[in-house]
Design a protein around this motif. Structure first.
Motif, mmCIF file in Angstrom:
data_model
loop_
_atom_site.group_PDB
_atom_site.id
_atom_site.type_symbol
_atom_site.label_atom_id
_atom_site.label_comp_id
_atom_site.label_asym_id
_atom_site.label_seq_id
_atom_site.Cartn_x
_atom_site.Cartn_y
_atom_site.Cartn_z
ATOM 1 N N LYS A 72 0.826 -1.218 0.000
ATOM 2 C CA LYS A 72 0.000 0.000 0.000
ATOM 3 C C LYS A 72 0.858 1.264 0.000
ATOM 4 N N LYS A 73 1.968 1.240 0.746
ATOM 5 C CA LYS A 73 2.794 2.453 0.858
ATOM 6 C C LYS A 73 3.444 2.835 -0.481
ATOM 7 N N GLN A 75 1.741 2.510 -3.443
ATOM 8 C CA GLN A 75 0.679 2.668 -4.425
ATOM 9 C C GLN A 75 0.352 4.139 -4.683
ATOM 10 N N THR A 76 1.380 4.967 -4.686
ATOM 11 C CA THR A 76 1.227 6.374 -5.035
ATOM 12 C C THR A 76 1.758 6.562 -6.456
#
Length: 139
Positions: A72-73, A75-76
């Motif tokens: 998730k970290k 997924q920018t």
């Protein structure tokens, strides 16, 4: 030189440590963790669709690309751009050799006779929004 190329969809599973247990007679036995055993069966199932008519008996060059789920970290947009360029790659556990063990065991008696036939091995780990394992067997 012939080759077989196929994809194993889904999250790659690293080979787990063997577990010890006791039989009802008191003997100690070692067994694969369920997750590892299930992944090997899945590899056999997928590889069976690409198996040659006769098992490969000669030397094999094996290439495996492991695409792990993107955390998730990462997924920018800036991190995804780095991942797409190949500049941001997984450096955390599990090790590539633990992934390879499960894949090679799953291909025994399906693609080749024994994994000792692998004379060249190339393994790479990547992040992807579509986790999978891509296998290329050249013989």
């Amino acid at each position: 030189m012939s080759s077989i190329l196929f994809e194993i969809p889904g999250e790659p599973v690293a080979q787990g440590r063997p577990r010890a247990g006791k039989t009802w007679t008191g003997q100690t036995v070692l067994y694969d963790p369920a997750k590892s055993r299930d992944f090997k069966q899945y590899v056999k199932l997928v590889a069976g669709q690409h198996a040659p008519k006769e098992l490969i008996t000669g030397p094999i060059d094996l290439s495996i690309d492991i695409y792990r789920a993107t955390p998730k970290k990462y997924q920018t947009k800036p991190k995804q751009a780095l991942i797409e360029k190949g500049e941001l790659r997984p450096t955390t556990k599990p090790d590539v050799d633990n992934y390879v063990k499960g894949v090679k065991d799953g291909l025994n008696k399906v693609i080749w006779q024994d994994d000792s036939q692998v004379v060249t091995l190339n393994v790479r780990k990547f992040y992807s929004m579509h986790p999978r394992v891509v296998v290329r067997v050249a013989f």
